[in-house]
Design a protein around this motif. Structure first.
Motif, PDB file in Angstrom:
ATOM      1  N   PHE A  33       0.837  -1.199   0.000  1.00  0.00           N
ATOM      2  CA  PHE A  33       0.000   0.000   0.000  1.00  0.00           C
ATOM      3  C   PHE A  33       0.874   1.253   0.000  1.00  0.00           C
ATOM      4  N   TYR A  35       0.238   5.219   1.312  1.00  0.00           N
ATOM      5  CA  TYR A  35      -0.591   6.222   1.965  1.00  0.00           C
ATOM      6  C   TYR A  35       0.166   7.543   1.981  1.00  0.00           C
ATOM      7  N   GLN A  37       0.232  11.216   4.312  1.00  0.00           N
ATOM      8  CA  GLN A  37      -0.209  11.749   5.601  1.00  0.00           C
ATOM      9  C   GLN A  37      -0.060  13.252   5.600  1.00  0.00           C
ATOM     10  N   GLY A  40      -4.544  17.227   9.423  1.00  0.00           N
ATOM     11  CA  GLY A  40      -5.977  17.412   9.243  1.00  0.00           C
ATOM     12  C   GLY A  40      -6.666  16.349   8.415  1.00  0.00           C
ATOM     13  N   HIS A  41      -5.841  15.491   7.755  1.00  0.00           N
ATOM     14  CA  HIS A  41      -6.431  14.443   6.919  1.00  0.00           C
ATOM     15  C   HIS A  41      -6.063  13.045   7.383  1.00  0.00           C
ATOM     16  N   GLY A  42      -5.161  12.929   8.268  1.00  0.00           N
ATOM     17  CA  GLY A  42      -4.734  11.602   8.665  1.00  0.00           C
ATOM     18  C   GLY A  42      -4.041  10.891   7.519  1.00  0.00           C
ATOM     19  N   LEU A  43      -4.175   9.593   7.472  1.00  0.00           N
ATOM     20  CA  LEU A  43      -3.569   8.770   6.424  1.00  0.00           C
ATOM     21  C   LEU A  43      -4.614   8.466   5.355  1.00  0.00           C
ATOM     22  N   LEU A  45      -5.280   6.599   1.531  1.00  0.00           N
ATOM     23  CA  LEU A  45      -4.754   5.578   0.627  1.00  0.00           C
ATOM     24  C   LEU A  45      -4.635   6.117  -0.793  1.00  0.00           C
ATOM     25  N   PHE A  90       3.847   7.052   3.168  1.00  0.00           N
ATOM     26  CA  PHE A  90       4.126   5.805   3.865  1.00  0.00           C
ATOM     27  C   PHE A  90       3.761   4.621   2.987  1.00  0.00           C
ATOM     28  N   LEU A 104      -1.565  -4.038   8.726  1.00  0.00           N
ATOM     29  CA  LEU A 104      -0.571  -3.443   7.846  1.00  0.00           C
ATOM     30  C   LEU A 104       0.672  -3.105   8.669  1.00  0.00           C
ATOM     31  N   PHE A 106       4.066  -0.748   8.485  1.00  0.00           N
ATOM     32  CA  PHE A 106       4.480   0.456   7.791  1.00  0.00           C
ATOM     33  C   PHE A 106       5.985   0.674   7.816  1.00  0.00           C
ATOM     34  N   GLY A 107       6.465   1.337   6.757  1.00  0.00           N
ATOM     35  CA  GLY A 107       7.816   1.856   6.764  1.00  0.00           C
ATOM     36  C   GLY A 107       7.860   3.180   7.515  1.00  0.00           C
ATOM     37  N   ASN A 108       9.040   3.795   7.564  1.00  0.00           N
ATOM     38  CA  ASN A 108       9.208   5.042   8.307  1.00  0.00           C
ATOM     39  C   ASN A 108       8.968   6.296   7.468  1.00  0.00           C
TER      40      ASN A 108
ATOM     41  N   TYR B  36      -3.012   1.887  16.000  1.00  0.00           N
ATOM     42  CA  TYR B  36      -1.614   2.143  15.700  1.00  0.00           C
ATOM     43  C   TYR B  36      -1.095   3.274  16.583  1.00  0.00           C
ATOM     44  N   GLY B  41       8.418  11.323  13.400  1.00  0.00           N
ATOM     45  CA  GLY B  41       9.427  10.909  12.429  1.00  0.00           C
ATOM     46  C   GLY B  41       9.405   9.433  12.069  1.00  0.00           C
ATOM     47  N   LYS B  42       8.402   8.726  12.568  1.00  0.00           N
ATOM     48  CA  LYS B  42       8.330   7.288  12.297  1.00  0.00           C
ATOM     49  C   LYS B  42       6.991   6.925  11.660  1.00  0.00           C
ATOM     50  N   GLY B  43       6.928   5.717  11.146  1.00  0.00           N
ATOM     51  CA  GLY B  43       5.685   5.226  10.598  1.00  0.00           C
ATOM     52  C   GLY B  43       4.773   4.681  11.683  1.00  0.00           C
ATOM     53  N   PRO B  44       3.504   4.511  11.372  1.00  0.00           N
ATOM     54  CA  PRO B  44       2.578   3.912  12.347  1.00  0.00           C
ATOM     55  C   PRO B  44       3.038   2.515  12.755  1.00  0.00           C
ATOM     56  N   PHE B  89      -3.788   6.175  16.306  1.00  0.00           N
ATOM     57  CA  PHE B  89      -4.801   6.109  15.249  1.00  0.00           C
ATOM     58  C   PHE B  89      -5.606   4.826  15.369  1.00  0.00           C
ATOM     59  N   LEU B 101      -7.254  -0.238   4.700  1.00  0.00           N
ATOM     60  CA  LEU B 101      -7.651   0.349   5.969  1.00  0.00           C
ATOM     61  C   LEU B 101      -8.019   1.813   5.782  1.00  0.00           C
ATOM     62  N   PHE B 103      -8.298   5.247   8.049  1.00  0.00           N
ATOM     63  CA  PHE B 103      -7.755   5.727   9.317  1.00  0.00           C
ATOM     64  C   PHE B 103      -8.524   6.921   9.843  1.00  0.00           C
ATOM     65  N   GLY B 104      -8.570   7.025  11.172  1.00  0.00           N
ATOM     66  CA  GLY B 104      -9.032   8.231  11.801  1.00  0.00           C
ATOM     67  C   GLY B 104      -7.941   9.291  11.755  1.00  0.00           C
ATOM     68  N   THR B 105      -8.269  10.496  12.254  1.00  0.00           N
ATOM     69  CA  THR B 105      -7.315  11.608  12.175  1.00  0.00           C
ATOM     70  C   THR B 105      -6.298  11.607  13.299  1.00  0.00           C
TER      71      THR B 105
END
Lengths: 115, 113
Positions: A33, A35, A37, A40-43, A45, A90, A104, A106-108, B36, B41-44, B89, B101, B103-105
């Motif tokens: 996937f 995404y 970020q 105000g919008h979050g993540l 897709l 991400f 899922l 995730f990478g960094n 999550y 600086g990191k991913g979820p 999240f 998925l 996600f919420g904010t």
């Protein structure tokens, strides 16, 4: 080490340029996937892939292109970058949805700035 | 729609107290939920998940509660520690939608010493 890696970590590009963000996973997960970020919008897709050579649009696909010739790689290309594509990107991977839980991973992220 | 939202954008707790982070979702076709944690600086990072055929699941210091009647999900963190400070999240997956998925904010959890 097993995991999911994204490159580059930071990228600055100019409007109109093409840029490719890389994603590599070592779990042999079938799903991958992308995404983005934003505050105000979050993540949200962008695109996802259920297997090699199978990709599908997500919520915000416009301006992006993906490919998946190998299971472990899922590059994301911005064909002509715009300022609205400034974001943190991400990549994630997972097992297929099924009888087992399949979160899922995730990478960094890649922080992309379009000037 | 498939909105997933959070009641509180910021939650401040004292170290050692229990934290509760809430999440509302709108799609009754959701079959799987995940919490999550994201540090700067990191991913979820995956914390805990729950399927829709359950109403409670416990992990190490964390518990997820699911109330399908009111479409509400919560994350409880016991004995909150400074290392728990992060954005949390909730995410939902809709049955038959692949493994995508929504996600919420997010909720910012701040642990005060």
């Amino acid at each position: 080490d097993a995991g999911i890696t994204q490159s580059p970590r930071y990228k600055i590009t100019e409007t109109g340029r093409q840029v490719t963000l890389m994603c590599h996973q070592t779990w042999s997960h079938s799903y991958m996937f992308w995404y983005r970020q934003d505050l105000g919008h979050g993540l949200r897709l962008i695109y996802y892939s259920a297997a090699a050579d199978i990709t599908d649009k997500g919520e915000v696909p416009d301006g992006y292109v993906v490919s998946r010739s190998k299971t472990e790689n899922f590059p994301l290309t911005l064909e002509s970058a715009t300022r609205s594509q400034t974001s943190v990107y991400f990549c994630a991977s997972s097992e297929p949805a099924g009888t087992r839980n399949s979160p899922l991973h995730f990478g960094n992220g890649t922080r992309l700035t379009v000037t | 729609g498939e909105s997933v939202g959070l009641h509180l954008p910021t939650l401040s707790v004292q170290e050692g107290d229990n934290s509760i982070i809430n999440c509302a979702y709108s799609n009754s076709a959701s079959d799987y939920f995940i919490w999550y944690k994201q540090e700067s600086g990191k991913g979820p990072q995956f914390i805990i998940d729950i399927r829709s055929n359950m109403d409670k699941r416990q992990g190490q210091r964390v518990t997820v509660l699911l109330n399908k009647t009111v479409k509400h999900l919560s994350l409880q963190i016991a004995a909150t520690q400074p290392g728990d400070s992060a954005v949390y999240f909730c995410a939902q997956r809709v049955t038959g939608g692949g493994n995508k998925l929504t996600f919420g904010t997010g909720t910012q959890l701040k642990v005060e010493l």
